[in-house]
Design a protein around this motif. Structure first.
Motif, short mmCIF file in Angstrom:
data_model
loop_
_atom_site.label_atom_id
_atom_site.label_comp_id
_atom_site.label_asym_id
_atom_site.label_seq_id
_atom_site.Cartn_x
_atom_site.Cartn_y
_atom_site.Cartn_z
N GLU A 41 0.85 -1.14 0.15
CA GLU A 41 0.01 -0.01 -0.08
C GLU A 41 0.89 1.21 0.04
N GLU A 44 2.48 1.57 -3.50
CA GLU A 44 1.52 2.29 -4.46
C GLU A 44 1.24 3.82 -4.32
N CYS A 45 1.03 3.95 -3.16
CA CYS A 45 0.79 5.36 -2.79
C CYS A 45 1.82 6.20 -3.51
N CYS A 56 1.96 8.66 3.04
CA CYS A 56 1.70 7.27 2.68
C CYS A 56 1.48 6.42 4.17
N LYS A 77 -5.10 5.60 5.26
CA LYS A 77 -4.72 4.37 4.46
C LYS A 77 -3.85 4.61 3.37
N THR A 80 -5.84 5.48 0.45
CA THR A 80 -6.81 4.72 0.28
C THR A 80 -7.84 4.73 1.33
N THR A 82 -10.05 3.86 4.23
CA THR A 82 -10.81 2.66 4.64
C THR A 82 -11.10 2.49 6.35
N ASP A 100 -14.73 0.01 2.49
CA ASP A 100 -14.24 1.35 1.63
C ASP A 100 -14.79 2.70 2.30
N LYS A 102 -14.23 5.85 1.11
CA LYS A 102 -14.36 6.88 0.16
C LYS A 102 -15.60 7.40 0.58
N PHE A 107 -8.76 11.37 1.83
CA PHE A 107 -7.64 10.90 1.30
C PHE A 107 -6.44 11.48 1.88
N PHE A 130 -9.26 10.78 -5.34
CA PHE A 130 -7.75 10.80 -5.00
C PHE A 130 -7.18 12.43 -4.84
#
Length: 687
Positions: A41, A44-45, A56, A77, A80, A82, A100, A102, A107, A130
């Motif tokens: 994670e 990816e961030c 991140c 997260k 992302t 969460t 989720d 969102k 974010f 994002f």
């Protein structure tokens, strides 16, 4: 930060961890649970352009108590969002039912947001994507609905606060509960070449289910209005000056606290005119008051008795004409005015960031609203309004000036203050800060009064009476306080040309310090510099001597804090000092002459052979010592020892080296270890 008074814990969300702290003493950590991002994670961030070390991570941003006593917690997260469920029974436990986040949680960990749990359902205002370019106010449930992605609805908003008002209980009109949203945003209605931020209040209906065709899964009841600072027409740039509970812009030197009545907000939304966009030329839209026909049922209204009489029992049944109208025109023409037509508090200085309000009962059993206001400079103001007069009782610096107050939570007796670096716990009725009767009464703190029986500032309780306690909230009249005996003077002396500092710290932050010299007021000059806690006398001369007093003046009451008797060294003392130095110089001269005569006699006797050279004798003794040392067993040979200065066994060294000290030259070196290293010097050139 979540107060769980039922569990006597303060739940604190941090970076990748959640703490349960003792509500009575937050330095006691009862439990902790970690909620960290995985390496995947985080990577990816980072690949999306975010800082791996800071951005991140998982920053806990949402904490709410549910109806089942469990808690709902959300974190960023690694960009992302969460959410999960958490329980506390001596230990904090995440149930690992992640979902989720969102639209529920931001974010970006630095982005402003707000949320409220209402009957087990989460209402939130944050960004849905994002990049942060899709701001929404939404309800997360089986009937999840949100605002439109339109600048007409939300235009670069800065979300502040959300509140649930139960307006539907026993309402004769059959109205619904409301969720109110406070925020600021870039105004669309002002003709300006630059962006203008305005304060807003918006509302939605709790039972809103969205429209059937128009506004599907969108609010059919979203309306917003400007929260105006005062009745006088403000320039657009000043209307965002920070009305309660909003945050002023960083460039503003002023902050304000305003109160708004719910009934006034209801009137604007239920009876006020709407604003409508009117195209001008080809690239400009002007917002004006809408003067046409308004559909029935009224756009933005909740389902009430009137709607039910027309055959509409839920928002899904509302006609498209009503829904299209509120979709295009959610902004009201009339602003909501502050109660009383002006701010409760208007102050220049550090920007206000957070506010909570407590109710205090005074000695005469009247109730007062006490405000605790966090600032951008890390302090908290305690203020109260008496009949239109705002009194700042104190300002307490809790964090470094660079640390902004981000969170305020209020219990019955305590205030919990949070920043990015820590949490502080304060008593809201702490009266011990006021040390004298005058300071206690002048503070006009509804929690406090001067107790004549014990001679101290005490918290008001039911046993206190006006005969034993002095409290004057309306005028701060301290004339009934016992007379204060001035303290004895402090004697000080100084040398000519020195800078002298006389300290004086007033107890009250509202008091003005007043300095006097021999009964005459002192004004700031090249010689006198008057600071908040002291008086600096620069390049002091004989004229600076005298009797200095420091007093604090507040509401015409003057209290002396300290007095100094300052004098320069007298002329007779200076003459005596010169006489001593002259005697010392004469003695030094005599010693020098005698030393020269003695040195000449020694040289003459050596030249004539009457005295042997000392190094020859020393060298012989040294040779004997070496011979004796060589004849000793190996374990008895004299080496270069290290003597520990902290040792209590120094007598051992004295015994071992008593003879060698008489014959050999020693060099001493002090190292960083605090030890002394002794070593031999055999070369005569090292003398």
């Amino acid at each position: 930060m979540l107060l769980r008074e039922d569990l006597n814990v303060l739940i604190l969300g941090a970076r990748e961890a959640i703490f349960a702290l003792d509500l009575d003493d937050i330095t006691v950590k009862k439990a902790m649970v970690k909620w960290q991002v995985t390496n995947k994670e985080q990577k990816e961030c980072s690949n999306k352009g975010k800082d791996a070390t800071n951005d991140c991570k998982n920053y806990i941003r949402v904490l709410h108590k549910r109806n089942d006593d469990k808690m709902y917690v959300c974190g960023t997260k690694a960009f992302t969002p969460t959410c999960d469920y958490m329980s506390y029974a001596g230990n904090l436990t995440l149930e690992d039912k992640q979902e989720d986040g969102k639209g529920k949680c931001p974010f970006d960990p630095s982005q402003r947001y707000t949320s409220e749990m209402v009957d087990g359902v989460l209402y939130s205002a944050t960004s849905l994507n994002f990049r942060g370019s899709e701001p929404v106010m939404m309800r997360s449930s089986e009937e999840s609905i949100r605002t439109e992605f339109s600048s007409t609805w939300l235009n670069e908003p800065n979300f502040i606060h959300m509140a649930h008002i139960r307006e539907g209980e026993s309402n004769p009109e059959g109205d619904d509960d409301k969720i109110y949203l406070f925020f600021s945003e870039a105004a669309v209605e002002y003709d300006s070449y630059t962006k203008v931020d305005v304060s807003r209040v918006a509302r939605v209906c709790k039972g809103d289910l969205g429209g059937l065709r128009t506004l599907q899964r969108k609010w059919t009841s979203f309306q917003k209005s400007e929260a105006q600072l005062s009745r006088s027409k403000q320039q657009p740039a000043s209307s965002g000056a920070g009305c309660f509970p909003l945050v002023p812009g960083d460039s503003s030197q002023y902050s304000a606290v305003c109160a708004y009545k719910i009934d006034d907000i209801k009137t604007v939304f239920s009876k006020g005119k709407f604003k409508a966009p009117v195209p001008v030329e080809t690239s400009f839209v002007k917002w004006v008051m809408y003067s046409g026909d308004v559909p029935n049922p009224r756009p933005g209204a909740c389902i009430d008795n009137h709607a039910r009489e027309m055959g509409f029992s839920k928002s899904l049944e509302l006609p498209d004409k009503t829904l299209q109208f509120i979709k295009d025109k959610p902004l009201m023409d009339q602003a909501v005015e502050a109660s009383g037509g002006k701010p409760l508090l208007f102050k220049k200085g550090a920007a206000f960031t957070r506010i909570v309000v407590a109710t205090a009962t005074a000695l005469d059993e009247t109730t007062h609203q006490v405000m605790f206001i966090g600032t951008k400079s890390g302090s908290v103001l305690k203020a109260v309004n008496y009949d239109g007069e705002m009194i700042i009782m104190e300002e307490i610096q809790l964090f470094e000036p660079s640390e902004t107050v981000k969170i305020l939570r209020l219990s019955n007796t305590k205030l919990y203050v949070g920043s990015d670096v820590g949490v502080v716990q304060l008593l809201i009725n702490e009266c011990g800060r006021y040390h004298t009767c005058v300071d206690c009464v002048l503070a006009r703190d509804p929690y406090c009064g001067w107790d004549l029986n014990v001679g101290q500032c005490s918290t008001i309780n039911s046993t206190h009476t006006t005969r034993t306690v002095i409290q004057r909230l309306s005028n701060g009249d301290a004339s009934q306080c016992p007379k204060i005996v001035n303290s004895k003077s402090v004697s000080m002396s100084f040398f000519h040309g020195n800078t002298v500092k006389l300290e004086c710290q007033p107890y009250s932050n509202l008091a003005q310090v007043q300095w006097q010299l021999n009964g005459e007021p002192i004004s700031a000059s090249n010689t006198f510099q008057i600071l908040s806690d002291s008086l600096m006398i620069v390049n002091a001369s004989a004229d600076a001597g005298g009797h200095y007093t420091c007093s604090s003046v507040e509401r015409l009451f003057k209290t002396q804090h300290i007095a100094y008797d300052l004098k320069m060294w007298s002329a007779s003392g200076t003459t005596a000092l010169f006489q001593v130095k002259e005697k010392e110089n004469t003695l030094v001269a005599v010693v020098v002459v005698l030393s020269l005569i003695l040195a000449m006699l020694v040289i003459w006797n050596v030249y004539r052979g009457h005295l042997p050279l000392p190094f020859c004798h020393r060298r012989v003794q040294h040779t004997r010592e070496e011979s004796r040392n060589m004849n000793q067993p190996p374990e008895h040979k004299l080496a270069s020892p290290t003597v520990n200065l902290n040792s209590n066994n120094n007598h051992m060294n004295d015994q071992r080296f008593s003879s060698s000290r008489e014959t050999d030259r020693l060099s001493t070196t002090v190292g960083s270890s605090g030890q002394i290293s002794l070593k031999y010097i055999d070369d005569e050139s090292e003398i």
